[in-house]
Design a protein around this motif. Sequence first.
Motif, PDB file in Angstrom:
ATOM      1  N   ARG A 137       0.856  -1.183   0.000  1.00  0.00           N
ATOM      2  CA  ARG A 137       0.000   0.000   0.000  1.00  0.00           C
ATOM      3  C   ARG A 137       0.889   1.228   0.000  1.00  0.00           C
ATOM      4  NH1 ARG A 137      -3.429   2.672   4.079  1.00  0.00           N
ATOM      5  NH2 ARG A 137      -5.380   3.311   3.068  1.00  0.00           N
ATOM      6  N   ASP A 138       0.654   2.147  -0.932  1.00  0.00           N
ATOM      7  CA  ASP A 138       1.535   3.292  -1.116  1.00  0.00           C
ATOM      8  C   ASP A 138       1.678   4.139   0.145  1.00  0.00           C
ATOM      9  OD1 ASP A 138       2.263   2.746  -3.709  1.00  0.00           O
ATOM     10  OD2 ASP A 138       0.632   3.887  -4.598  1.00  0.00           O
ATOM     11  N   THR A 139       0.607   4.231   0.961  1.00  0.00           N
ATOM     12  CA  THR A 139       0.661   5.075   2.154  1.00  0.00           C
ATOM     13  C   THR A 139       1.218   4.313   3.344  1.00  0.00           C
ATOM     14  OG1 THR A 139      -1.685   4.538   2.474  1.00  0.00           O
ATOM     15  CG2 THR A 139      -1.169   6.640   1.434  1.00  0.00           C
ATOM     16  N   ASN A 140       0.501   3.297   3.810  1.00  0.00           N
ATOM     17  CA  ASN A 140       0.963   2.500   4.951  1.00  0.00           C
ATOM     18  C   ASN A 140       0.076   1.268   5.046  1.00  0.00           C
ATOM     19  OD1 ASN A 140       2.289   1.674   7.256  1.00  0.00           O
ATOM     20  ND2 ASN A 140       2.029   3.602   8.350  1.00  0.00           N
ATOM     21  N   VAL A 141       0.459   0.323   5.903  1.00  0.00           N
ATOM     22  CA  VAL A 141      -0.412  -0.809   6.187  1.00  0.00           C
ATOM     23  C   VAL A 141      -1.732  -0.284   6.741  1.00  0.00           C
ATOM     24  CG1 VAL A 141      -0.699  -2.896   7.576  1.00  0.00           C
ATOM     25  CG2 VAL A 141       1.556  -2.298   6.675  1.00  0.00           C
ATOM     26  N   ARG A 142      -2.835  -0.872   6.318  1.00  0.00           N
ATOM     27  CA  ARG A 142      -4.133  -0.416   6.815  1.00  0.00           C
ATOM     28  C   ARG A 142      -4.726  -1.444   7.776  1.00  0.00           C
ATOM     29  NH1 ARG A 142      -9.807   1.115   3.555  1.00  0.00           N
ATOM     30  NH2 ARG A 142     -10.777   2.088   5.385  1.00  0.00           N
ATOM     31  N   VAL A 143      -4.915  -1.042   9.017  1.00  0.00           N
ATOM     32  CA  VAL A 143      -5.656  -1.829  10.001  1.00  0.00           C
ATOM     33  C   VAL A 143      -6.576  -0.848  10.718  1.00  0.00           C
ATOM     34  CG1 VAL A 143      -5.572  -3.420  11.937  1.00  0.00           C
ATOM     35  CG2 VAL A 143      -3.686  -3.380  10.303  1.00  0.00           C
ATOM     36  N   ASP A 144      -7.819  -0.771  10.281  1.00  0.00           N
ATOM     37  CA  ASP A 144      -8.768   0.169  10.884  1.00  0.00           C
ATOM     38  C   ASP A 144     -10.195  -0.219  10.533  1.00  0.00           C
ATOM     39  OD1 ASP A 144      -9.259   1.013   8.257  1.00  0.00           O
ATOM     40  OD2 ASP A 144      -8.096   2.839   8.434  1.00  0.00           O
ATOM     41  N   GLN A 145     -11.142   0.485  11.123  1.00  0.00           N
ATOM     42  CA  GLN A 145     -12.541   0.258  10.820  1.00  0.00           C
ATOM     43  C   GLN A 145     -12.929   1.069   9.593  1.00  0.00           C
ATOM     44  OE1 GLN A 145     -15.199   1.235  14.016  1.00  0.00           O
ATOM     45  NE2 GLN A 145     -17.056   0.677  12.893  1.00  0.00           N
ATOM     46  N   GLU A 146     -13.781   0.507   8.754  1.00  0.00           N
ATOM     47  CA  GLU A 146     -14.272   1.216   7.580  1.00  0.00           C
ATOM     48  C   GLU A 146     -14.928   2.530   8.011  1.00  0.00           C
ATOM     49  OE1 GLU A 146     -15.019   2.751   4.355  1.00  0.00           O
ATOM     50  OE2 GLU A 146     -14.235   0.700   4.096  1.00  0.00           O
ATOM     51  N   GLN A 147     -14.471   3.633   7.403  1.00  0.00           N
ATOM     52  CA  GLN A 147     -14.960   4.954   7.796  1.00  0.00           C
ATOM     53  C   GLN A 147     -16.192   5.413   7.020  1.00  0.00           C
ATOM     54  OE1 GLN A 147     -13.555   6.646  10.502  1.00  0.00           O
ATOM     55  NE2 GLN A 147     -12.595   4.609  10.662  1.00  0.00           N
ATOM     56  N   ARG A 179     -19.488  -2.140  10.032  1.00  0.00           N
ATOM     57  CA  ARG A 179     -18.862  -3.072  10.962  1.00  0.00           C
ATOM     58  C   ARG A 179     -17.776  -3.880  10.261  1.00  0.00           C
ATOM     59  NH1 ARG A 179     -21.963  -3.166  15.569  1.00  0.00           N
ATOM     60  NH2 ARG A 179     -21.234  -5.192  16.304  1.00  0.00           N
ATOM     61  N   ILE A 180     -17.178  -3.281   9.241  1.00  0.00           N
ATOM     62  CA  ILE A 180     -16.068  -3.900   8.516  1.00  0.00           C
ATOM     63  C   ILE A 180     -14.750  -3.379   9.076  1.00  0.00           C
ATOM     64  CG2 ILE A 180     -14.902  -4.117   6.295  1.00  0.00           C
ATOM     65  CD1 ILE A 180     -17.614  -3.886   4.956  1.00  0.00           C
ATOM     66  N   ILE A 181     -13.827  -4.296   9.358  1.00  0.00           N
ATOM     67  CA  ILE A 181     -12.469  -3.953   9.796  1.00  0.00           C
ATOM     68  C   ILE A 181     -11.505  -4.379   8.697  1.00  0.00           C
ATOM     69  CG2 ILE A 181     -10.661  -4.394  11.498  1.00  0.00           C
ATOM     70  CD1 ILE A 181     -12.901  -4.973  13.524  1.00  0.00           C
ATOM     71  N   HIS A 182     -10.629  -3.487   8.305  1.00  0.00           N
ATOM     72  CA  HIS A 182      -9.672  -3.770   7.240  1.00  0.00           C
ATOM     73  C   HIS A 182      -8.304  -4.153   7.821  1.00  0.00           C
ATOM     74  CE1 HIS A 182     -12.384  -2.209   4.158  1.00  0.00           C
ATOM     75  NE2 HIS A 182     -12.580  -1.151   4.921  1.00  0.00           N
ATOM     76  N   SER A 183      -7.645  -5.094   7.164  1.00  0.00           N
ATOM     77  CA  SER A 183      -6.267  -5.459   7.516  1.00  0.00           C
ATOM     78  C   SER A 183      -5.574  -5.925   6.249  1.00  0.00           C
ATOM     79  CB  SER A 183      -6.246  -6.561   8.581  1.00  0.00           C
ATOM     80  OG  SER A 183      -4.907  -6.926   8.896  1.00  0.00           O
ATOM     81  N   TYR A 184      -4.833  -5.027   5.611  1.00  0.00           N
ATOM     82  CA  TYR A 184      -4.156  -5.372   4.362  1.00  0.00           C
ATOM     83  C   TYR A 184      -3.047  -4.368   4.082  1.00  0.00           C
ATOM     84  CZ  TYR A 184      -7.223  -1.731   2.369  1.00  0.00           C
ATOM     85  OH  TYR A 184      -7.881  -0.548   2.121  1.00  0.00           O
ATOM     86  N   GLY A 185      -2.252  -4.660   3.053  1.00  0.00           N
ATOM     87  CA  GLY A 185      -1.173  -3.759   2.649  1.00  0.00           C
ATOM     88  C   GLY A 185       0.150  -4.057   3.321  1.00  0.00           C
ATOM     89  N   SER A 209      -8.574  -5.609  19.012  1.00  0.00           N
ATOM     90  CA  SER A 209      -8.939  -4.389  19.737  1.00  0.00           C
ATOM     91  C   SER A 209     -10.085  -3.665  19.047  1.00  0.00           C
ATOM     92  CB  SER A 209      -7.721  -3.464  19.858  1.00  0.00           C
ATOM     93  OG  SER A 209      -6.686  -4.072  20.605  1.00  0.00           O
ATOM     94  N   LEU A 210     -10.032  -3.579  17.721  1.00  0.00           N
ATOM     95  CA  LEU A 210     -11.092  -2.912  16.970  1.00  0.00           C
ATOM     96  C   LEU A 210     -12.410  -3.663  17.092  1.00  0.00           C
ATOM     97  CD1 LEU A 210      -9.026  -1.963  13.798  1.00  0.00           C
ATOM     98  CD2 LEU A 210     -10.026  -0.352  15.429  1.00  0.00           C
ATOM     99  N   LEU A 211     -12.341  -4.994  17.057  1.00  0.00           N
ATOM    100  CA  LEU A 211     -13.559  -5.787  17.182  1.00  0.00           C
ATOM    101  C   LEU A 211     -14.162  -5.633  18.573  1.00  0.00           C
ATOM    102  CD1 LEU A 211     -15.446  -7.724  15.759  1.00  0.00           C
ATOM    103  CD2 LEU A 211     -14.071  -9.612  16.614  1.00  0.00           C
ATOM    104  N   ALA A 212     -13.309  -5.510  19.596  1.00  0.00           N
ATOM    105  CA  ALA A 212     -13.812  -5.286  20.951  1.00  0.00           C
ATOM    106  C   ALA A 212     -14.591  -3.977  21.026  1.00  0.00           C
ATOM    107  CB  ALA A 212     -12.647  -5.284  21.943  1.00  0.00           C
ATOM    108  N   GLU A 213     -14.129  -2.961  20.297  1.00  0.00           N
ATOM    109  CA  GLU A 213     -14.870  -1.700  20.252  1.00  0.00           C
ATOM    110  C   GLU A 213     -16.217  -1.888  19.565  1.00  0.00           C
ATOM    111  OE1 GLU A 213     -14.119   1.277  21.628  1.00  0.00           O
ATOM    112  OE2 GLU A 213     -12.481   0.172  22.605  1.00  0.00           O
ATOM    113  N   LEU A 214     -16.235  -2.689  18.495  1.00  0.00           N
ATOM    114  CA  LEU A 214     -17.502  -2.953  17.809  1.00  0.00           C
ATOM    115  C   LEU A 214     -18.487  -3.658  18.733  1.00  0.00           C
ATOM    116  CD1 LEU A 214     -16.573  -4.170  14.206  1.00  0.00           C
ATOM    117  CD2 LEU A 214     -17.589  -1.995  14.878  1.00  0.00           C
ATOM    118  N   GLU A 215     -17.972  -4.549  19.571  1.00  0.00           N
ATOM    119  CA  GLU A 215     -18.839  -5.305  20.463  1.00  0.00           C
ATOM    120  C   GLU A 215     -19.550  -4.410  21.467  1.00  0.00           C
ATOM    121  OE1 GLU A 215     -19.686  -8.532  20.453  1.00  0.00           O
ATOM    122  OE2 GLU A 215     -18.571  -8.759  18.603  1.00  0.00           O
TER     123      GLU A 215
END
Length: 375
Positions: free
Chosen positions: A315-325, A335-341, A359-365
Motif C-alpha cells: 500500500r503506497d501510504t501504509n499498512v491499513r488496520v482500521d474500521q471502515e470509515q 462493521r467492517i475492519i480492514h487489515s491489508y497492505g 482491539s477494533l472488534l472489541a470496540e464494535l462489540e
Amino acid sequence: MSSSSQPQVYLTREGTELILNYGPKAMWHHLHASLSSGGCHRIDGRTTAWALLDAGYAVTVVSEKWASLRTESPPRSRRIVGMAPGGVRKAHEPDLARQLEEMEHGVRMRMANFFFEQSIHKMSGQLEKMNEIAAVHDIQGFKHDPTLVKTHAVNQEAGVVDSYRHLAPVIDTDQYMGWLRSTVAAGEVWGSGIVNATGLGAYETAADHSVVPLRGALVRVINDGKRFPIVKEALCVSHDDTHGAEAEDIVFIVPRNDRTLILGGLVQPHVHTLDLTINSPEIVRMRDRCNKFVPGLENAELDPVPFVQGLRPFRDTNVRVDQEQRLKADGTRSRIIHSYGQGGSGFTLSFGCAADVLSLLAELEKSPYLERASL
C-alpha cells in the motif's frame, strides 16, 4: 471453563499485544460474538482468524482459494519471517522455542545476520531499527559486530563492512500455512463483524487504489553440504536507499528447512504479471549477487522446485488496520475492519495486525448488535 489435556500453541491478548503460549489450552464459553473474515488464504487473514478463535469468537473463513502443499502453477513466493518487536511476546524465549520446534508447523528459531555496505551509524533508518531490536529483551542473541562478515566467510568483494545478528523465527511457509489452515478450521456461522484481509483484492473490496503489487521471486537450491558448506543461518543485505529506488542490491540467503536454501531477493513495484523464469535477466542477476556473497554457492544443485514467484500486496501510504470509515446507506457506521497492505512483511506483521483487529472488534462489540443484513 474447561481445558484440554493435550499441550498446544495458542494466543492470548495482554493489552495491545498477543502472547504466544504453549500448554493445555483453557476454553472460555461466555463469548458468543462471531466474525466472518475474508481472504484467509493469506497469512495476515489466517493469523487474525487464529487470534479471534482463541479469544472465543466463532469465525467464518471466506476465501477464493486455500493454501495447499501441492505445487501451484505458477508457484507462489515463500520467504523467511522475522517477527517485529512487540508483535508476539515470548516467541523468542528459548524454552518456548524448543517446544515449538517439536511441533510440525515448520517454524524454527535461527540466527539471522544482516549486513551493510557502510557503517550502520551512517544509516539513520537502519540504526534506529537495530537499536529498537537491541532494546527488546525477548529477542535473544542480539550482537552488533562488523566481524560477522569474516565469521560467515562472506566474500570480501561483496563490499559489506558492518553487520548485526539476532535470533529470529524462520518458517517453512508451505508447512506452516497448512498447519495454520487446520488450526483455524471452523464451522460456518454469521458474525458481528467482517475482517477484510484480501491483500491485493482490497483494490476492489475496499475501493482502495493505493494498493499495488510488488512482484518478488526466489531461487531454491539444495543445502546438503555436498557442493558448498551448509548454510545454517540467514544472511541478508537490505536495500540501500542511497543506491536509488530501482537498484537491485538485495541479498537474501535463508535455510528454509534442513534441505532447502532460498536465494533472493527481488522487488518490482506495480508489476502484475507472473511471467518470470529462472533464466530471466533479473533472476540471473539476483542469483549472481548471492553467488558472489557466499563462496561456493555458484556450485549449488537446484531444488526439485527451483523457482517461485508471487505478488506482495503493498500500500503506497501504509499498512491499513482500521474500521471502515464510510457510512452505510442508512447513515450508520460500518462493521467492517480492514487489515491489508503488509507488502513483503506479511508473516512479520501478521500477529501485530491480528492484535489490532482484536482491539477494533472489541470496540464494535460495545455498540448495539446488528442483524446479519446490516453488516
